[in-house]
Design an enzyme around this catalytic site. Sequence first.
Site, PDB file in Angstrom:
ATOM      1  N   VAL A 258      10.276   8.126  -6.967  1.00  0.00           N
ATOM      2  CA  VAL A 258      11.043   6.958  -6.521  1.00  0.00           C
ATOM      3  C   VAL A 258      11.551   6.228  -7.762  1.00  0.00           C
ATOM      4  CG1 VAL A 258      10.998   4.780  -5.244  1.00  0.00           C
ATOM      5  CG2 VAL A 258       9.658   6.742  -4.414  1.00  0.00           C
TER       6      VAL A 258
ATOM      7  N   ASN B  83       4.473   6.533 -13.622  1.00  0.00           N
ATOM      8  CA  ASN B  83       5.068   7.844 -13.837  1.00  0.00           C
ATOM      9  C   ASN B  83       6.527   7.645 -14.243  1.00  0.00           C
ATOM     10  OD1 ASN B  83       2.738   9.307 -13.037  1.00  0.00           O
ATOM     11  ND2 ASN B  83       3.260   8.978 -10.889  1.00  0.00           N
TER      12      ASN B  83
ATOM     13  N   ARG C 147       0.829  -1.205   0.000  1.00  0.00           N
ATOM     14  CA  ARG C 147       0.000   0.000   0.000  1.00  0.00           C
ATOM     15  C   ARG C 147       0.868   1.261   0.000  1.00  0.00           C
ATOM     16  NH1 ARG C 147      -5.077  -1.718   0.373  1.00  0.00           N
ATOM     17  NH2 ARG C 147      -5.415  -3.657   1.518  1.00  0.00           N
ATOM     18  N   ASP C 148       0.440   2.242  -0.811  1.00  0.00           N
ATOM     19  CA  ASP C 148       1.148   3.514  -0.866  1.00  0.00           C
ATOM     20  C   ASP C 148       1.024   4.225   0.485  1.00  0.00           C
ATOM     21  OD1 ASP C 148       2.026   5.520  -3.488  1.00  0.00           O
ATOM     22  OD2 ASP C 148       1.705   6.448  -1.524  1.00  0.00           O
ATOM     23  N   ILE C 149       2.109   4.831   0.923  1.00  0.00           N
ATOM     24  CA  ILE C 149       2.125   5.491   2.239  1.00  0.00           C
ATOM     25  C   ILE C 149       1.269   6.764   2.240  1.00  0.00           C
ATOM     26  CG2 ILE C 149       4.137   7.029   1.940  1.00  0.00           C
ATOM     27  CD1 ILE C 149       5.173   5.856   4.646  1.00  0.00           C
TER      28      ILE C 149
ATOM     29  N   HIS D 181       1.279   2.132 -10.144  1.00  0.00           N
ATOM     30  CA  HIS D 181       0.247   2.516  -9.182  1.00  0.00           C
ATOM     31  C   HIS D 181      -1.062   1.835  -9.586  1.00  0.00           C
ATOM     32  CE1 HIS D 181       2.385   6.191  -7.530  1.00  0.00           C
ATOM     33  NE2 HIS D 181       3.007   6.079  -8.681  1.00  0.00           N
TER      34      HIS D 181
ATOM     35  N   HIS E  44       7.624   1.300 -10.611  1.00  0.00           N
ATOM     36  CA  HIS E  44       6.436   0.915  -9.836  1.00  0.00           C
ATOM     37  C   HIS E  44       5.188   1.270 -10.600  1.00  0.00           C
ATOM     38  CE1 HIS E  44       7.800   4.925  -8.625  1.00  0.00           C
ATOM     39  NE2 HIS E  44       6.513   5.246  -8.498  1.00  0.00           N
TER      40      HIS E  44
HETATM   41  P1  5GP Z   1       5.955   8.256  -8.043  1.00  0.00           P
HETATM   42  O1  5GP Z   1       5.643   9.687  -7.698  1.00  0.00           O
HETATM   43  O2  5GP Z   1       7.448   8.000  -8.107  1.00  0.00           O
HETATM   44  O3  5GP Z   1       5.223   7.728  -9.239  1.00  0.00           O
HETATM   45  O4  5GP Z   1       5.379   7.393  -6.834  1.00  0.00           O
HETATM   46  C1  5GP Z   1       6.067   7.137  -5.664  1.00  0.00           C
HETATM   47  C2  5GP Z   1       5.035   6.732  -4.654  1.00  0.00           C
HETATM   48  O5  5GP Z   1       5.693   6.125  -3.561  1.00  0.00           O
HETATM   49  C3  5GP Z   1       4.225   7.896  -4.097  1.00  0.00           C
HETATM   50  O6  5GP Z   1       2.845   7.692  -4.346  1.00  0.00           O
HETATM   51  C4  5GP Z   1       4.557   7.883  -2.603  1.00  0.00           C
HETATM   52  O7  5GP Z   1       3.458   8.217  -1.799  1.00  0.00           O
HETATM   53  C5  5GP Z   1       5.033   6.470  -2.386  1.00  0.00           C
HETATM   54  N1  5GP Z   1       5.999   6.318  -1.317  1.00  0.00           N
HETATM   55  C6  5GP Z   1       7.072   7.121  -1.075  1.00  0.00           C
HETATM   56  N2  5GP Z   1       7.766   6.660  -0.016  1.00  0.00           N
HETATM   57  C7  5GP Z   1       7.090   5.550   0.419  1.00  0.00           C
HETATM   58  C8  5GP Z   1       7.330   4.631   1.492  1.00  0.00           C
HETATM   59  O8  5GP Z   1       8.284   4.733   2.263  1.00  0.00           O
HETATM   60  N3  5GP Z   1       6.442   3.621   1.629  1.00  0.00           N
HETATM   61  C9  5GP Z   1       5.359   3.468   0.804  1.00  0.00           C
HETATM   62  N4  5GP Z   1       4.545   2.432   1.031  1.00  0.00           N
HETATM   63  N5  5GP Z   1       5.127   4.308  -0.231  1.00  0.00           N
HETATM   64  C10 5GP Z   1       5.982   5.333  -0.412  1.00  0.00           C
END
Ligand code: 5GP
Length: 114
Positions: free
Chosen positions: A96, A87, A29-31, A102, A100
Amino acid sequence: MSECLFCGVVERTIKGDVIYEDDAVVAFRDIRPQAPVHVLIIPRKHIASLLDLETEDKGVTGHIFQVAAKLAREQGIAKNGFRVVVNCGTDAGQTVFHLHYHLLGGRHFGWPPG
Ligand code: 5GP
Ligand code: ZN
């Protein structure tokens, strides 16, 4: 310890709410959830972004979509619809750099995305 946050989730050196895993992928799950269901599906292998996919990764990308469909059913968002988003890079808001996907659902999403 890995410098990559999501490698840390894979290796369990960083806490993650893991809801599914197999020999190729981990889903957690996303944080900071952006929808009632917001799950991240990642390959165990460190791949920085979509641009870094190699021919040998073809299998895992297809597998991730199958896992997304399975989790969408299990999380109760298959009937009303859901979105799978990758993304890539700065303009898309990638934060990140471990590939990944979503999986988002449980509310209506606008189009085009913001
Ligand atoms: P991006 O913006 O790179 O597409 O998505 C990165 C996602 O990782 C974001 O939705 C963010 O909330 C999530 N995220 C960042 N750090 C953590 C973490 O430590 N744990 C979890 N579960 N999600 C994270
Ligand atoms: Zn990584």
